[in-house]
Design a protein around this motif. Structure first.
Motif, PDB file in Angstrom:
ATOM      1  N   UNK A 100       0.893  -1.347  -0.274  1.00 30.80           N
ATOM      2  CA  UNK A 100       0.046   0.110   0.111  1.00 30.80           C
ATOM      3  C   UNK A 100       0.985   1.200  -0.087  1.00 30.80           C
ATOM      4  N   UNK A 101       0.255   2.340  -0.362  1.00 25.38           N
ATOM      5  CA  UNK A 101       0.867   3.824  -0.521  1.00 25.38           C
ATOM      6  C   UNK A 101       0.501   4.602   0.654  1.00 25.38           C
ATOM      7  N   UNK A 102       0.256   3.876   1.949  1.00 29.89           N
ATOM      8  CA  UNK A 102       0.060   4.571   2.918  1.00 29.89           C
ATOM      9  C   UNK A 102       0.422   3.943   4.242  1.00 29.89           C
ATOM     10  N   UNK A 103       0.867   4.960   5.155  1.00 24.55           N
ATOM     11  CA  UNK A 103       1.500   4.239   6.400  1.00 24.55           C
ATOM     12  C   UNK A 103       0.061   3.368   7.243  1.00 24.55           C
ATOM     13  N   UNK A 104       0.832   2.419   7.975  1.00 22.00           N
ATOM     14  CA  UNK A 104      -0.233   1.553   8.763  1.00 22.00           C
ATOM     15  C   UNK A 104       0.374   1.388  10.229  1.00 22.00           C
ATOM     16  N   UNK A 105      -0.623   1.042  11.075  1.00 16.24           N
ATOM     17  CA  UNK A 105      -0.316   0.492  12.436  1.00 16.24           C
ATOM     18  C   UNK A 105       0.139  -0.897  12.246  1.00 16.24           C
ATOM     19  N   UNK A 106       0.872  -1.461  13.023  1.00 14.63           N
ATOM     20  CA  UNK A 106       1.500  -2.666  13.051  1.00 14.63           C
ATOM     21  C   UNK A 106       1.566  -3.236  14.804  1.00 14.63           C
ATOM     22  N   UNK A 107       1.040  -4.372  15.293  1.00 19.56           N
ATOM     23  CA  UNK A 107       1.345  -4.944  16.500  1.00 19.56           C
ATOM     24  C   UNK A 107       1.632  -6.390  16.469  1.00 19.56           C
ATOM     25  N   UNK A 108       2.645  -6.800  16.823  1.00 13.15           N
ATOM     26  CA  UNK A 108       2.878  -8.404  16.785  1.00 13.15           C
ATOM     27  C   UNK A 108       2.890  -8.753  18.103  1.00 13.15           C
TER      28      UNK A 108
ATOM     29  N   UNK B 250       4.405 -19.120  18.046  1.00 10.15           N
ATOM     30  CA  UNK B 250       3.857 -18.423  16.637  1.00 10.15           C
ATOM     31  C   UNK B 250       3.457 -17.082  16.802  1.00 10.15           C
ATOM     32  N   UNK B 251       4.221 -16.161  15.975  1.00 12.69           N
ATOM     33  CA  UNK B 251       4.041 -14.606  16.058  1.00 12.69           C
ATOM     34  C   UNK B 251       2.704 -14.527  15.286  1.00 12.69           C
ATOM     35  N   UNK B 252       1.915 -13.573  15.902  1.00 12.18           N
ATOM     36  CA  UNK B 252       0.463 -13.115  15.333  1.00 12.18           C
ATOM     37  C   UNK B 252       0.745 -11.461  15.066  1.00 12.18           C
ATOM     38  N   UNK B 253       0.529 -10.991  13.745  1.00  7.75           N
ATOM     39  CA  UNK B 253       0.947  -9.624  13.428  1.00  7.75           C
ATOM     40  C   UNK B 253      -0.356  -9.063  13.051  1.00  7.75           C
TER      41      UNK B 253
END
Length: 372
Positions: free
Chosen positions: A159-167, A178-181
């Motif tokens: 995508x061409x926009x910023x996004x939040x991420x939490x792992x 197992x990681x969950x993102x």
């Protein structure tokens, strides 16, 4: 009110009426504009536990969504039954519903207690790798939450926009992790503080449904959740109960240089105690401060520890970051070993599976990540 079961629907039906719970409800949006809804989706669940995917497009989507509430049960009619989509199916049904401006929803007021609330076919950790980059179905997983990462802002490749991420990190009954993102609004919606606090007194078993499996360079195998993803904490199911009834022994160990805290989980702890955790729970008082004799006997015994401490990444640990196995390390392994005297901490609840106090500091992630 007369109605059909989901299992009785056939492709091409337009005059059927069903009674179903809106188990999940989400929007599929433009990847570069979260405010632009492409279509809205829901998983419908009837009294027999059968499920079906329903889809509706704007502007009808906005009208129907204003009438509906996730979790409520409705009589639904004037829809079209068609073949399920070829990709990203949230349930196993080969059929789906297309909702139109003529579709009506009438709330069912008196709902039987046994009416199902949620449905999910769990995928075992050992089978996760077979779903990498396969998009026919979403994947549902269950695990004990052991680590919660902070949210970060980045720009994925897709995508061409910023996004939040939490792992997050979850583990199964055998101790595999197992990681969950979580991405975007799902990362923001995850109530990390409440789950973290609750995890200090009891295990937090989560079911993540509607995820996809990725194999990120430098990260490895992980399941990812965006708009279709939903989670349930501590469901009353046999699988969740099995994860809760899991050994966690907290020991303070010391050699002639220093002391530290070790945490022993699952099968490793059972080999050390030589008793199943279920038998200790059954035979001993429920007082949280009571420590069974089988565990107290570990006091003042000497062990050679093969210990590994994970990297300090962005995380709140629902268990202490240090873990150990009381065995000699295999040749060539990178580990720290010492002969120590192990002593159980008198103020720890070692009989149950409650997570240990978390690391006080929340480490900030470093580097960049451009994957989704």
């Amino acid at each position: 009110m007369a109605h059909s079961l989901i299992s009785e629907l056939s492709i091409g039906d337009t005059g059927a009426k069903i009674c179903a719970r809106v188990s999940r409800l989400w929007d599929f949006c433009d990847v570069n504009d979260d405010t632009k809804i492409i279509h809205s989706n829901m998983v419908l669940l009837d009294e027999k536990g059968a499920s079906i995917h329903a889809q509706v497009y704007p502007p009808t989507a906005q009208r129907l969504k204003s009438m509906l509430h996730e979790g409520k049960v409705y009589y639904i009619d004037s829809f079209c039954v068609k073949q399920a989509t070829r990709t990203y199916r949230p349930v196993g049904n080969d059929l789906m519903l297309s909702l139109t401006k003529w579709t009506s929803f009438e709330e069912r007021i008196h709902v039987p207690d046994q009416f199902p609330v949620v449905t999910f076919p769990l995928t075992l950790f050992e089978d996760i790798s077979s779903f990498v980059d396969r998009n026919l179905f979403y994947v549902d997983v269950m695990g004990l939450i052991t680590q919660i990462g902070d949210t970060t802002v980045l720009r994925p490749k897709s995508r061409n926009a910023d996004s939040l991420k939490r792992t997050l990190q979850i583990c199964n009954a055998s101790g595999s992790t197992l990681p969950v993102t979580l991405w975007g609004q799902r990362a923001a919606a995850f109530d990390a503080e409440s789950i973290y606090k609750a995890g200090q007194t009891q295990p937090q078993v989560a079911v993540f449904i509607g995820t996809l499996v990725k194999n990120y360079r430098g990260i490895g195998l992980t399941v990812t959740g965006s708009a279709p993803c939903k989670w349930y904490i501590n469901l009353d199911t046999p699988e969740a109960l099995k994860l809760k009834q899991r050994y966690k022994i907290v020991l303070t160990a010391a050699d002639n240089t220093a002391s530290t805290t070790f945490i022993i989980f699952g099968k490793t702890a059972q080999r050390l105690i030589r008793r199943p955790v279920e038998s200790l729970i059954e035979e001993n008082p429920t007082d949280k401060d009571f420590i069974p004799d089988e565990i107290l006997r570990l006091t003042d015994q000497s062990f050679t520890w093969n210990s590994d401490s994970p990297d300090q990444k962005t995380a709140k640990h629902l268990s202490n970051p240090s873990s150990a196995t009381p065995t000699m390390p295999a040749s060539g392994t990178k580990s720290t070993q010492s002969s120590v005297i192990a002593k159980t901490s008198a103020n720890k609840r070692t009989r149950s599976t409650s997570p240990a106090p978390a690391a006080k500091n929340l480490f900030k992630q470093s580097g960049t990540d451009s994957s989704e």
